[in-house]
Write a protein that holds these residues in place. Structure first.
Motif, PDB file in Angstrom:
ATOM      1  N   SER A  76       0.827  -1.210   0.000  1.00  0.00           N
ATOM      2  CA  SER A  76       0.000   0.000   0.000  1.00  0.00           C
ATOM      3  C   SER A  76       0.859   1.257   0.000  1.00  0.00           C
ATOM      4  N   TYR A  81      -3.238   4.443  -2.934  1.00  0.00           N
ATOM      5  CA  TYR A  81      -4.585   4.170  -2.425  1.00  0.00           C
ATOM      6  C   TYR A  81      -5.275   3.041  -3.181  1.00  0.00           C
ATOM      7  N   MET A  84      -4.072  -0.236  -1.917  1.00  0.00           N
ATOM      8  CA  MET A  84      -4.566  -0.444  -0.552  1.00  0.00           C
ATOM      9  C   MET A  84      -6.022  -0.924  -0.565  1.00  0.00           C
ATOM     10  N   TYR A  88      -7.345  -4.606   0.655  1.00  0.00           N
ATOM     11  CA  TYR A  88      -8.315  -4.661   1.756  1.00  0.00           C
ATOM     12  C   TYR A  88      -9.483  -5.579   1.392  1.00  0.00           C
ATOM     13  N   CYS A 114      -5.525   0.703   7.574  1.00  0.00           N
ATOM     14  CA  CYS A 114      -5.918   1.561   6.447  1.00  0.00           C
ATOM     15  C   CYS A 114      -5.939   3.034   6.851  1.00  0.00           C
ATOM     16  N   LEU A 117      -2.396   4.179   7.002  1.00  0.00           N
ATOM     17  CA  LEU A 117      -1.843   4.257   5.652  1.00  0.00           C
ATOM     18  C   LEU A 117      -2.425   5.433   4.878  1.00  0.00           C
ATOM     19  N   ILE A 121       0.472   7.590   3.110  1.00  0.00           N
ATOM     20  CA  ILE A 121       0.775   7.396   1.683  1.00  0.00           C
ATOM     21  C   ILE A 121       1.164   8.691   0.965  1.00  0.00           C
TER      22      ILE A 121
END
Length: 428
Positions: A76, A81, A84, A88, A114, A117, A121
């Motif tokens: 990720s 995004y 990620m 998920y 998440c 992150l 990110i």
């Protein structure tokens, strides 16, 4: 609580899978796979996660503990995004399929990761490698801490030494593996960057060598043309004028041929070999270099016997023009350069001899090395001899050099002889 040590080592291997795939398909070939960046990162991360979830390290009350969050976090951070969100969904669907009461814990931990992150990110690529490692390790620490706290508080795991050791060791490996994988990726990225810089440097070096070689080869016909134009201005004999014009025109064509060859260097097709009358070709070389020899006050001699060889006419002439030019430049004033051509034991032996400055064994050893020249600084590039060696090799010949400092040098080229060109008789 069941702790499987062998599964832990297998999980570490599973975590390393995306690193090697990432290096193979992305770092080493960035231009080729740039359009598939999302697919590469998402596939590597998903594969690693599914393998980790299929072989848990610890099993406790239908809860499975593994290293799935490491590829999720790393992929990720590097993929963005989109990666990620994809990972998920993959993680949630596979965990629901596995079933058990630990589904909610898995979704909660992944959702918490998440959130971290999501904030990390946008800033990740701007960080230094050390900060990237610390950031990924920090997210892993928070994730591992959440899992352990949930285990002891919600599941009321007993505070036994075995349980504490298993949980602590799992958390340690969890964070360490995250640190190692990001470190390896950053090291690989740095090495890939160095390789790209090295390749660019090599390309620039090749361009520099080609440019120097072009200027070196173009200088010869231009010098010859200039010499004949000077002779043309000093004579009123129409026959000599036409002869000088023909030679100058031929040299301009040779310069054009050299430029064409270098412009099509990458796709150059070698000329088909033809039968050459060596004495005639060397006679042409002598005529071309005569003005240059006179300008340097060097006597140019020739003793040529009719011999036949097979090769490229342009390369043959270029080779011996380079040799004769070098010989003239090596001779002090009032010296000589002698060109000989004869048949010897079924081979054509061509020699270029001068009474110039000569060379020592060390200089002879470096002949043919680009940018090495026995001439004074700024006067030679060494590329002329490189062309000579290439021609000799193409014609399956041999080059011998005999030189004594202060006395002169003799280059002897031995080439395979061939049958004379059959004469075409006209009838009618």
């Amino acid at each position: 609580m069941i702790f499987e040590p062998y599964a832990l080592f297998a999980q570490i291997l599973f975590v390393l899978v995306p690193f090697y795939l990432y290096q193979m398909f992305w770092l080493d070939k960035p231009y080729r796979f740039s359009r598939y960046r999302f697919a590469v990162m998402a596939s590597c991360g998903a594969l690693s996660m599914l393998l980790c979830m299929s072989l848990p390290v610890i099993s406790y009350s239908e809860h499975y503990y593994d290293l799935r969050q490491i590829p999720f976090i790393v992929a990720s951070l590097y993929g963005g995004y989109g990666v990620m969100a994809f990972l998920y969904v993959v993680s949630a669907v596979y965990r629901l399929w596995l079933g058990g009461s630990g589904v909610m814990l898995s979704l909660a931990v992944t959702s918490g990761a998440c959130l971290l992150l999501y904030a990390a990110i946008p800033r990740f690529y701007a960080l230094t490698p050390i900060r990237k490692i610390l950031l990924s390790a920090g997210i892993s620490i928070v994730t591992a801490a959440g899992v352990i706290l949930y285990t002891f508080r919600k599941l009321q795991a007993p505070l036994e030494s075995e349980v504490l050791f298993s949980s602590g060791f799992f958390a340690f490996v969890y964070v360490l593996a995250s640190w190692i994988i990001v470190y390896l990726i950053e090291t690989a990225r740095r090495n890939a960057s160095f390789r790209q810089a090295l390749l660019l440097s090599e390309k620039m070096k090749v361009v520099s060598e080609i440019a120097a070689s072009v200027s070196h080869e173009i200088r010869n016909p231009l010098t010859t043309t200039m010499g004949f134009l000077k002779l043309l201005s000093k004579t009123t004999d129409p026959q000599k004028q036409q002869y000088y014009v023909d030679i100058a025109t031929e040299e301009i064509k040779r310069a054009q041929h050299i430029i064409t060859n270098y412009l099509t260097f990458a796709k150059r097709e070698d000329e088909a070999p033809v039968r050459l009358q060596a004495a005639e070709e060397l006679g042409y070389v002598t005529a071309v270099m005569e003005p240059y020899a006179q300008m340097n006050q060097v006597e140019l001699r020739s003793k040529l016997e009719p011999c036949w060889v097979e090769g490229s006419r342009h390369d043959f002439r270029q080779c011996f023009i380079n040799l004769v030019k070098n010989a003239i430049e090596a001779v002090p004033q009032t010296g000589f350069v002698e060109i000989r051509c004869l048949m010897q034991r079924g081979a054509v032996v061509i020699s270029i001899e001068d009474n110039g400055v000569g060379m020592d064994p060390e200089q002879i050893k470096h002949i043919g090395t680009p940018y090495y020249s026995s001439k004074m600084a700024q006067e030679g590039t060494g590329l002329g001899m490189l062309i000579v060696l290439n021609m000799v090799d193409l014609m399956k010949g041999r080059l011998d050099i005999c030189s004594t400092p202060g006395k002169g040098t003799k280059f002897t080229i031995t080439l395979p002889a061939c049958e004379p060109q059959p004469e075409i008789r006209q009838t009618g």
